[in-house]
Design a protein around this motif. Structure first.
Motif, mmCIF file in Angstrom:
data_model
loop_
_atom_site.group_PDB
_atom_site.id
_atom_site.type_symbol
_atom_site.label_atom_id
_atom_site.label_comp_id
_atom_site.label_asym_id
_atom_site.label_seq_id
_atom_site.Cartn_x
_atom_site.Cartn_y
_atom_site.Cartn_z
ATOM 1 N N ARG A 60 -38.246 43.721 0.612
ATOM 2 C CA ARG A 60 -38.232 44.850 -0.317
ATOM 3 C C ARG A 60 -37.314 45.965 0.195
ATOM 4 O O ARG A 60 -36.697 46.687 -0.595
ATOM 5 N N THR A 61 -37.213 46.103 1.514
ATOM 6 C CA THR A 61 -36.284 47.079 2.086
ATOM 7 C C THR A 61 -34.843 46.699 1.760
ATOM 8 O O THR A 61 -34.035 47.552 1.366
ATOM 9 N N TYR A 62 -34.518 45.418 1.897
ATOM 10 C CA TYR A 62 -33.160 44.964 1.592
ATOM 11 C C TYR A 62 -32.849 45.123 0.106
ATOM 12 O O TYR A 62 -31.721 45.458 -0.267
ATOM 13 N N ARG A 63 -33.826 44.883 -0.747
ATOM 14 C CA ARG A 63 -33.606 45.032 -2.191
ATOM 15 C C ARG A 63 -33.357 46.484 -2.560
ATOM 16 O O ARG A 63 -32.577 46.778 -3.465
ATOM 17 N N ALA A 64 -34.021 47.381 -1.843
ATOM 18 C CA ALA A 64 -33.796 48.806 -2.104
ATOM 19 C C ALA A 64 -32.372 49.208 -1.739
ATOM 20 O O ALA A 64 -31.790 50.108 -2.358
ATOM 21 N N GLU A 65 -31.778 48.539 -0.722
ATOM 22 C CA GLU A 65 -30.412 48.846 -0.322
ATOM 23 C C GLU A 65 -29.390 48.305 -1.321
ATOM 24 O O GLU A 65 -28.359 48.925 -1.569
ATOM 25 N N LEU A 66 -29.665 47.148 -1.913
ATOM 26 C CA LEU A 66 -28.655 46.444 -2.698
ATOM 27 C C LEU A 66 -28.620 46.847 -4.161
ATOM 28 O O LEU A 66 -27.575 46.757 -4.805
ATOM 29 N N TRP A 67 -29.731 47.300 -4.710
ATOM 30 C CA TRP A 67 -29.762 47.496 -6.158
ATOM 31 C C TRP A 67 -28.805 48.604 -6.599
ATOM 32 O O TRP A 67 -28.227 48.550 -7.683
ATOM 33 N N VAL A 68 -28.570 49.603 -5.743
ATOM 34 C CA VAL A 68 -27.639 50.679 -6.090
ATOM 35 C C VAL A 68 -26.212 50.142 -6.188
ATOM 36 O O VAL A 68 -25.450 50.502 -7.103
ATOM 37 N N ILE A 69 -25.840 49.254 -5.258
ATOM 38 C CA ILE A 69 -24.486 48.682 -5.265
ATOM 39 C C ILE A 69 -24.245 47.892 -6.547
ATOM 40 O O ILE A 69 -23.202 48.033 -7.210
ATOM 41 N N LEU A 70 -25.204 47.053 -6.918
ATOM 42 C CA LEU A 70 -25.043 46.259 -8.138
ATOM 43 C C LEU A 70 -25.016 47.151 -9.375
ATOM 44 O O LEU A 70 -24.263 46.887 -10.324
ATOM 45 N N PRO A 97 -31.823 45.772 -15.618
ATOM 46 C CA PRO A 97 -31.764 45.386 -14.200
ATOM 47 C C PRO A 97 -32.115 46.520 -13.242
ATOM 48 O O PRO A 97 -32.774 46.291 -12.227
ATOM 49 N N VAL A 98 -31.677 47.743 -13.551
ATOM 50 C CA VAL A 98 -32.012 48.879 -12.683
ATOM 51 C C VAL A 98 -33.520 49.083 -12.628
ATOM 52 O O VAL A 98 -34.107 49.282 -11.558
ATOM 53 N N LEU A 99 -34.154 49.026 -13.806
ATOM 54 C CA LEU A 99 -35.605 49.194 -13.849
ATOM 55 C C LEU A 99 -36.311 48.079 -13.070
ATOM 56 O O LEU A 99 -37.248 48.335 -12.298
ATOM 57 N N LEU A 100 -35.857 46.844 -13.258
ATOM 58 C CA LEU A 100 -36.491 45.715 -12.580
ATOM 59 C C LEU A 100 -36.287 45.783 -11.071
ATOM 60 O O LEU A 100 -37.212 45.512 -10.294
ATOM 61 N N ARG A 101 -35.073 46.155 -10.640
ATOM 62 C CA ARG A 101 -34.808 46.226 -9.207
ATOM 63 C C ARG A 101 -35.570 47.384 -8.568
ATOM 64 O O ARG A 101 -36.024 47.272 -7.425
ATOM 65 N N TRP A 102 -35.678 48.483 -9.265
ATOM 66 C CA TRP A 102 -36.475 49.589 -8.730
ATOM 67 C C TRP A 102 -37.919 49.155 -8.540
ATOM 68 O O TRP A 102 -38.532 49.423 -7.500
ATOM 69 N N ALA A 103 -38.479 48.480 -9.532
ATOM 70 C CA ALA A 103 -39.856 48.003 -9.429
ATOM 71 C C ALA A 103 -39.985 46.981 -8.302
ATOM 72 O O ALA A 103 -40.978 46.954 -7.563
ATOM 73 N N SER A 104 -38.968 46.131 -8.136
ATOM 74 C CA SER A 104 -38.998 45.107 -7.092
ATOM 75 C C SER A 104 -39.001 45.719 -5.704
ATOM 76 O O SER A 104 -39.675 45.219 -4.798
ATOM 77 N N ALA A 105 -38.271 46.836 -5.536
ATOM 78 C CA ALA A 105 -38.110 47.415 -4.210
ATOM 79 C C ALA A 105 -39.083 48.544 -3.907
ATOM 80 O O ALA A 105 -39.459 48.748 -2.752
ATOM 81 N N ARG A 106 -39.515 49.274 -4.943
ATOM 82 C CA ARG A 106 -40.252 50.505 -4.699
ATOM 83 C C ARG A 106 -41.703 50.494 -5.157
ATOM 84 O O ARG A 106 -42.535 51.187 -4.584
ATOM 85 N N SER A 107 -42.011 49.749 -6.198
ATOM 86 C CA SER A 107 -43.351 49.811 -6.765
ATOM 87 C C SER A 107 -44.359 49.081 -5.877
ATOM 88 O O SER A 107 -44.214 47.887 -5.600
ATOM 89 N N VAL A 108 -45.377 49.812 -5.429
ATOM 90 C CA VAL A 108 -46.409 49.204 -4.593
ATOM 91 C C VAL A 108 -47.300 48.279 -5.420
ATOM 92 O O VAL A 108 -47.679 47.191 -4.977
ATOM 93 N N ARG A 109 -47.601 48.690 -6.629
ATOM 94 C CA ARG A 109 -48.482 47.883 -7.472
ATOM 95 C C ARG A 109 -47.861 46.543 -7.846
ATOM 96 O O ARG A 109 -48.571 45.563 -8.061
ATOM 97 N N LEU A 110 -46.531 46.509 -7.916
ATOM 98 C CA LEU A 110 -45.846 45.274 -8.312
ATOM 99 C C LEU A 110 -45.254 44.537 -7.105
ATOM 100 O O LEU A 110 -44.370 43.697 -7.270
ATOM 101 N N ALA A 111 -45.742 44.842 -5.905
ATOM 102 C CA ALA A 111 -45.169 44.246 -4.695
ATOM 103 C C ALA A 111 -45.239 42.727 -4.715
ATOM 104 O O ALA A 111 -44.292 42.046 -4.305
ATOM 105 N N ARG A 112 -46.319 42.164 -5.215
ATOM 106 C CA ARG A 112 -46.456 40.704 -5.220
ATOM 107 C C ARG A 112 -45.482 40.049 -6.197
ATOM 108 O O ARG A 112 -45.207 38.854 -6.114
#
Length: 772
Positions: free
Chosen positions: A35-45, A80-95
């Motif tokens: 999730r840390t790596y996803r938080a780094e990459l979503w801005v670039i994409l 995609p921005v919304l999905l990547r944010w949820a993938s990297a930042r949302s605690v409730r959607l961590a799984r």
């Protein structure tokens, strides 16, 4: 009984490295990092897609403008921005982090394909296929488990290829580009597999390192450090009870039946305590030292604790005698209760609590042994050592990551010896991978050479050029790379040979590309040299060499391409995408090597820790036994000295465990000064040390040992203590029988029986005392 090392530390890797429970814990750790790596990459994409869709009029000419822009912006940017944010930042959607990220990548690929289809005609290509593949390969950077990632890449590439085949005509150039894109897509999978395997191994080694640092190797119980941590972690404002159990007359037991029998007895007591306390969540048992054990209770009724302590104590008497012993053992115990453990957060308070339980234990000993004495309940304010120094363990490992120097251009160990050791180990492990990759290149090159006559190219000159490039440059270079992995004399240069082979292959490819492409023959798309650069990451070229080689080769490819061909929008996007893909692979290679270094250092420290006595820093009983066995197999004559501190139990009872620990530590430090390649010093029991010596004259050894024993007997670490304790020693010499330890033990007991403070030597070899 000793706790053995895991197979992945001693040699072979197990077929299944993690148990189901461990696998679940590992996935939690793995996904947290992902999730840390996803938080780094979503801005670039997001920036890349926004530049393409929002500013398409800058990148595209009027004839090839994007239609349905609003829909594509929503599908290609907003969702995609919304999905990547949820993938990297949302605690409730961590799984759901991985599925969310995958869906966002699918949306990006769909939008890019739509733009590529809209803006491509027979003479014009704005969005290269490489850009679509690059988005697909972003999955490599966000740490998805290999068993999920591999099918995702296969399905993703198949979808892209099918779309290409449906929309665009199947020309020779398109065939080559699809084949090259497949190579670029799947080559990095080898790196991902190696990375995850390394992560699993490192995670498990780190976990075992923590367990080993907190486990007594003889009994399998938690050790003193684990007991300290357990007490410090107890919930505040909860009543805590501590009982110390001591095996009665254990010194006489050892004297009568020998230390091996004593060790077996302690191991059985430990097994009994483990079994009895395993299912009690409010009960914790550990081995303090020697023949002393501790049990901690929290949130338990006082009467219940007393009953429970007595049950554990008396159950030891049910243990059958340990051969060659012909009697059972009994235990005495002292119990104290702390009403408020809120201040119990330091070694000082821990030791003070132990001292209170110790006083109750000594009362039990003075009352006739084989009984439990309950001390008065105490408050946290009563815990104080009045400035007394607390013994500290000396060899608990620091963080292995602290030993690795990490900069923008290199990874290395701080210690040059560690660096050399890792390099040798790593090189041996990755040679088969390099052989497979470069051998695969050789097979592909040979296949392409053999089918040149069937090529759809009509130009005989083009076919001849391809054969010269393939057979005269690329194939010999690939064989050179393979030779570096199979020829013993060349193996130390495997890294340099692989990089050189890649360089020759790249030069050959660019020669063919720069000659044929201006003629309209695109049989060497830029994906081919890009695949060669990416292969260096799969081959695990050291990062310090991978980074400059990759940058140099990529810069050369782009420079040659720009020199020969006009710069178009499509080629600009291709170059930018190539740079991004190489940077992505280098970053992944950095992670792989860092994990490999961390795993190597952790494994090394675990092995060291498992063979080291935590109090003195000397080799422990496990290391001693291994050395005895090794020297016996070698057949080289050697001798063994067993040294025992006289009346150490009485010393501990009178002055406390802290003073006793200081005494043992000082003896260990002075003995360690004698250690050489031919002299191995170890602590093999509570107050017992062993010295193995080879390549020595018997008479000289006896004299040296006696002189050293007398010198060590002057040890007095604290001037406030009475006269220094004395040492007894037994010396025996190796024979063709496997009984050296027992014979040295017999001599030690003879020295004790004859009045202590002396050396007893096998075969009545009398020492003459002189300085060492």
């Amino acid at each position: 009984m000793t706790v053995g090392l895991p197979s992945y530390i001693t040699g072979a890797l197990p077929s299944r490295m993690l148990t189901p429970h461990d696998e679940a814990d590992f996935r939690v750790s793995f996904n947290t990092a992902a999730r840390t790596y996803r938080a780094e990459l979503w801005v670039i994409l997001m920036i890349g897609m926004a530049l393409l869709l929002v500013f398409d009029d800058v990148f595209l000419d009027a004839e090839h403008q994007i239609t349905h822009k609003l829909l594509l912006v929503i599908v290609g940017i907003a969702l995609p921005v919304l999905l990547r944010w949820a993938s990297a930042r949302s605690v409730r959607l961590a799984r759901w982090s991985t599925p969310l990220y995958v869906v966002s990548v699918v949306l990006d690929i769909v939008v890019l394909l739509a733009v590529r289809i809209q803006t491509t005609d027979d003479d014009h290509e704005t969005i290269p296929l490489l850009a679509v593949i690059a988005v697909l390969l972003s999955l490599l950077l966000v740490q998805i488990r290999f068993e999920i990632l591999a099918p995702l890449l296969i399905v993703g590439y198949a979808g892209v290829a099918i779309a290409e085949l449906i929309v665009f005509p199947l020309t020779p150039s398109n065939q080559v580009e699809l084949f090259a894109s497949a190579a670029v897509t799947f080559i990095p999978l080898g790196t991902v597999y190696a990375h995850e395997r390394t992560l699993r191994r490192t995670w498990l080694v780190e976990r075992e390192l923590g367990v080993a640092a907190r486990t007594d190797s003889l009994t399998g119980l938690p050790n003193r450090r684990a007991a300290e941590e357990h007490l410090a972690a107890l919930p505040p404002n909860a009543a805590v009870s501590v009982a110390i159990f001591d095996v009665d007359d254990f010194k006489h037991y050892n004297d009568d039946f020998g230390h091996p029998a004593g060790d077996r007895c302690l191991a059985m007591i430990g097994a009994s305590l483990r079994a009895d306390t395993l299912d009690h969540h409010t009960e914790f048992a550990a081995r303090l030292s020697g023949e002393e054990f501790i049990v901690v209770w929290h949130d338990r009724d006082g009467a219940d604790v007393v009953e429970r302590a007595e049950t554990l104590r008396t159950r030891v008497g049910d243990i059958a005698p340990v051969p060659p012993a012909d009697r059972t053992v009994t235990m005495s115990a002292g119990l104290c209760t702390l009403s408020d453990p809120s201040r119990l957060r330091s070694d000082v308070e821990f030791q003070s609590l132990i001292d209170r339980a110790d006083k109750a234990l000594y009362a039990a000993k003075e009352s006739g042994k084989n009984r439990l004495v309950v001390g008065p309940q105490i408050d946290a304010e009563d815990l104080s050592l009045h400035g007394q120094k607390v013994a500290q363990s000396s060899v608990y490992p620091a963080d292995a990551a602290d030993e690795i120097v990490t900069t923008a251009s290199q990874l290395r160990f701080r210690d040059s010896g560690d660096e050399d050791g890792f390099s040798r180990s790593h090189n041996d492990r990755i040679l088969p991978v390099r052989r497979l990759v470069m051998g695969g290149f050789a097979a592909v090159i040979a296949t392409m050479f053999s089918v040149q006559s069937l090529s759809v190219m009509t130009s005989a000159d083009s076919i001849e050029l391809s054969r010269v490039v393939l057979g005269g440059l690329m194939f010999p270079a690939s064989l050179l790379g393979v030779a570096g992995t199979v020829v013993n004399r060349l193996r130390p240069y495997s890294t340099h040979l692989y990089i050189a082979a890649c360089g020759v292959i790249l030069i050959a490819q660019m020669i063919q590309r720069s000659i044929q492409l201006p003629q309209g023959i695109d049989m060497v798309p830029i994906l081919w040299p890009l695949a060669v650069i990416l292969s260096m990451s799969v081959a695990q070229i050291p990062f310090s060499k991978l980074l400059p080689a990759s940058v140099l080769y990529l810069a050369a490819i782009i420079a040659i391409d720009v020199t020969v061909l006009p710069v178009t929008t499509s080629r600009s996007i291709t170059y930018a995408t190539s740079i991004l893909m190489v940077a992505t692979t280098i970053r992944l290679a950095y992670r792989v090597e860092f994990s490999a270094r961390l795993g190597w250092m952790s494994a090394r420290r675990l092995k060291q820790l498992s063979n080291t006595d935590t109090l003195t820093g000397l080799p422990n009983r496990r290391a001693f036994d291994a050395t005895v066995a090794s020297w016996r197999r070698s057949g080289e004559p050697h001798a063994l000295v067993l040294i025992d501190v006289d009346r150490f139990k009485a010393f501990n009872d009178e002055f406390g465990h802290l003073a006793g620990d200081d005494r043992l530590r000082e003896v260990g430090e002075r003995l360690a000064a004698y250690a050489t390649r031919d002299v191995v010093v170890a602590r093999v029991g509570g107050e017992e040390f062993a010295v193995l010596v080879r390549r020595c004259d018997r008479t000289d050894l006896c004299s040296a040992v006696e002189a050293a024993r007398r010198k060590l007997s002057t040890v007095r670490p604290d001037a406030s203590l009475p006269a220094a304790l004395t040492l007894s020693a037994g010396l025996a010499f190796s024979t063709d029988r496997d009984d050296l330890v027992s014979r040295a033990d017999s001599q030690l007991y003879r020295a004790k029986a004859e009045g202590r403070d002396r050396l007893a030597v096998e075969h009545a070899v009398q020492p003459s005392v002189h300085s060492v």
